[in-house]
Design an enzyme around this catalytic site. Structure first.
Site, PDB file in Angstrom:
ATOM      1  N   ASP A 154      10.708  29.121 -23.695  1.00 40.40           N
ATOM      2  CA  ASP A 154       9.336  29.647 -23.684  1.00 40.40           C
ATOM      3  C   ASP A 154       8.745  29.649 -25.091  1.00 40.40           C
ATOM      4  O   ASP A 154       7.564  29.341 -25.280  1.00 40.40           O
ATOM      5  CB  ASP A 154       9.292  31.067 -23.108  1.00 40.40           C
ATOM      6  CG  ASP A 154       9.061  31.070 -21.605  1.00 40.40           C
ATOM      7  OD1 ASP A 154       9.124  29.980 -20.998  1.00 40.40           O
ATOM      8  OD2 ASP A 154       8.821  32.144 -21.038  1.00 40.40           O
TER       9      ASP A 154
ATOM     10  N   ASP B 216      16.304  30.587 -21.491  1.00 32.16           N
ATOM     11  CA  ASP B 216      15.091  31.117 -20.869  1.00 32.16           C
ATOM     12  C   ASP B 216      14.096  31.513 -21.967  1.00 32.16           C
ATOM     13  O   ASP B 216      12.909  31.154 -21.937  1.00 32.16           O
ATOM     14  CB  ASP B 216      15.476  32.340 -20.018  1.00 32.16           C
ATOM     15  CG  ASP B 216      14.381  32.788 -19.082  1.00 32.16           C
ATOM     16  OD1 ASP B 216      13.294  32.166 -19.090  1.00 32.16           O
ATOM     17  OD2 ASP B 216      14.588  33.764 -18.351  1.00 32.16           O
TER      18      ASP B 216
ATOM     19  N   LYS C   4      25.778  32.851 -29.564  1.00 30.70           N
ATOM     20  CA  LYS C   4      25.879  34.082 -30.352  1.00 30.70           C
ATOM     21  C   LYS C   4      27.369  34.321 -30.585  1.00 30.70           C
ATOM     22  O   LYS C   4      27.916  35.385 -30.253  1.00 30.70           O
ATOM     23  CB  LYS C   4      25.190  35.227 -29.577  1.00 30.70           C
ATOM     24  CG  LYS C   4      25.003  36.501 -30.356  1.00 30.70           C
ATOM     25  CD  LYS C   4      23.950  36.429 -31.439  1.00 30.70           C
ATOM     26  CE  LYS C   4      23.917  37.724 -32.228  1.00 30.70           C
ATOM     27  NZ  LYS C   4      23.131  37.630 -33.483  1.00 30.70           N
TER      28      LYS C   4
ATOM     29  N   TYR D 220      22.682  35.690 -15.692  1.00 33.60           N
ATOM     30  CA  TYR D 220      21.804  35.824 -14.519  1.00 33.60           C
ATOM     31  C   TYR D 220      22.583  35.795 -13.205  1.00 33.60           C
ATOM     32  O   TYR D 220      22.073  36.195 -12.168  1.00 33.60           O
ATOM     33  CB  TYR D 220      20.744  34.723 -14.509  1.00 33.60           C
ATOM     34  CG  TYR D 220      19.682  34.882 -15.592  1.00 33.60           C
ATOM     35  CD1 TYR D 220      19.708  35.954 -16.473  1.00 33.60           C
ATOM     36  CD2 TYR D 220      18.656  33.961 -15.714  1.00 33.60           C
ATOM     37  CE1 TYR D 220      18.762  36.091 -17.465  1.00 33.60           C
ATOM     38  CE2 TYR D 220      17.686  34.099 -16.710  1.00 33.60           C
ATOM     39  CZ  TYR D 220      17.751  35.161 -17.578  1.00 33.60           C
ATOM     40  OH  TYR D 220      16.808  35.306 -18.561  1.00 33.60           O
TER      41      TYR D 220
ATOM     42  N   ASP E 238      19.562  34.102 -32.759  1.00 34.30           N
ATOM     43  CA  ASP E 238      18.514  34.806 -33.515  1.00 34.30           C
ATOM     44  C   ASP E 238      17.929  33.883 -34.576  1.00 34.30           C
ATOM     45  O   ASP E 238      16.705  33.824 -34.770  1.00 34.30           O
ATOM     46  CB  ASP E 238      19.048  36.106 -34.130  1.00 34.30           C
ATOM     47  CG  ASP E 238      20.453  35.972 -34.715  1.00 34.30           C
ATOM     48  OD1 ASP E 238      21.115  34.945 -34.465  1.00 34.30           O
ATOM     49  OD2 ASP E 238      20.882  36.892 -35.435  1.00 34.30           O
TER      50      ASP E 238
END
Ligand code: NAD
Length: 359
Positions: free
Chosen positions: A253, A249, A193, A142, A225
């Site tokens: 959620d 992020d 990852k 970001y 994942d």
């Protein structure tokens, strides 16, 4: 008598409605626990754009920096969605996080027994879930440079961002996560990852090195994942999760939705010193703004986190959290958490029930 300067950022949409309730709750708690709050309100997001042309006026950041803590409601709305990126409400929020050096985002996802049936997952999967997601907040893709959209020689546009973490950035979020796990069930799962991304391999290596300083915490690693899958398959396996900005992020959620309502979830964003920033996980809910339908509990629980983490007023924080449990036990529900046989209330009604429960 303890006294604190609190900056209030009501923002947009349902923000001012839920903030007004949280302020009433803090005032009542202040009376009970001999705490004085000096509140100052400042502009951020769409409200700031309308008044000043900028989503984070310099005066707002300065006011925040000079306070003991910052309580934010939510920003954003359809009205500002077509503005250039640097003028969008979200840009103000990112600038606020960066300006206050808030590198650690703590997002609890706890299932309250009264709301188990509000989850979209089966009772046996979610009952007892109690997860804390520690997300890195001021680095990663970001903020990484270079970024942009360029036109190639063929005239086709190409967009790119950079996922970057330095050792020191990984270490400081890692330490927050290990210390958070120490206060909980002493299990930390680091999500990355590393099978594909070099930046993730460095993340994994540093977190593994840090683990030596926290021998009481059991560390595991998981690819993002798989983590997404495990969160909906068997969420009870998790205690504390630590991950980078982008993965955090998304996973926070997903963890939030295990609990059934986004209107229940608080969050804390911390730097190495006060002030931290406390805000509900949800957005400004423009679809229900101004209709007395918003659930103010995430905002109220954010105020409780503020008391606990920035102000060290654990007893006052406990009292707020107990009041929330009590009103749910009494059957009060806003629309987002409503179920058969419960007592429907609006934002104001829920606030009144909380004030009554605090006494
Ligand atoms: P949202 O969280 O605002 O709303 C999603 C859904 O949840 C809506 O149906 C809404 O009515 C409901 N909801 C949210 N909070 C609720 C509450 N307290 N009580 C009852 N129902 C609630 O997400 P969105 O619709 O994707 O975004 C709306 C705006 O909020 C956008 O402009 C977005 O950019 C902004 N946003 C801001 C933040 C923030 O301030 N941190 C976070 C997410 C989104």
């Amino acid at each position: 008598m303890a006294s604190y300067r609190i900056t209030l950022l009501p923002g947009d949409g349902i923000g001012p409605e839920i903030m007004a309730i949280a302020v009433q709750v803090l005032k009542r708690i202040g009376e009970k626990f001999s705490i004085t709050f000096e509140f100052q309100e400042a502009l951020v997001g769409g409200a700031a754009i309308d008044a000043t042309g900028e989503p984070l006026p310099a005066a707002t950041l300065e006011t925040c920096k000079q306070s003991d803590s910052v309580l934010l409601a939510a920003i954003g709305g359809y009205k500002w969605d077509t503005l250039p990126r640097h003028q969008r409400p979200e840009t103000g929020l990112l600038a606020l996080r960066a300006g206050l050096g808030l590198f650690a985002n703590l997002r609890p996802a706890t299932i309250l027994p009264q709301l188990v049936d509000a989850s979209s997952l089966k009772r046996e999967i979610v009952e007892g879930v109690d997860i804390m997601v520690v997300r890195e907040l001021t680095g990663g893709i970001y903020f990484g440079q270079p970024r942009g959209v360029v036109e190639t020689e063929t005239g086709e546009k190409r967009g790119f961002n950079t996922m970057v973490y330095s050792e020191s950035e990984i270490d400081r979020i890692g330490r927050v996560a290990f210390e958070t796990a120490q206060k909980r069930r002493k299990k930390l799962c680091s999500v990355d990852k590393a099978n594909v991304l070099e930046v993730s391999q460095l993340w994994r290596d540093r977190i593994t090195v840090l683990a030596a300083d926290y021998p009481d915490v059991e560390l595991t690693h998981m690819y993002v994942d798989n983590a997404a899958m495990q969160l909906v398959r068997n969420p009870k396996q998790f205690d504390t999760i630590v991950t980078g900005n982008l993965f955090g992020d998304i996973l926070s959620d997903a963890a939030a939705m295990l609990t059934g309502s986004i209107g229940m979830l608080p969050s804390a964003s911390l730097s190495s010193a006060r002030p931290g920033l406390y805000e509900p996980v949800h957005g400004s809910a423009p679809d229900i703004a101004g209709q007395d339908k918003a659930n103010p509990l995430a905002q109220i629980l954010s105020a409780a986190m503020m008391l606990r983490y920035d102000l060290n007023e654990a007893a006052a924080a406990d009292a707020i959290e107990q009041a929330v449990v009590k009103v749910l036990d009494q059957g009060y529900r806003t629309g987002d958490i409503m179920s058969d046989g419960m007592i429907a209330v609006g934002c104001q009604g829920m606030g009144e029930a909380i004030l009554a429960a605090i006494g």
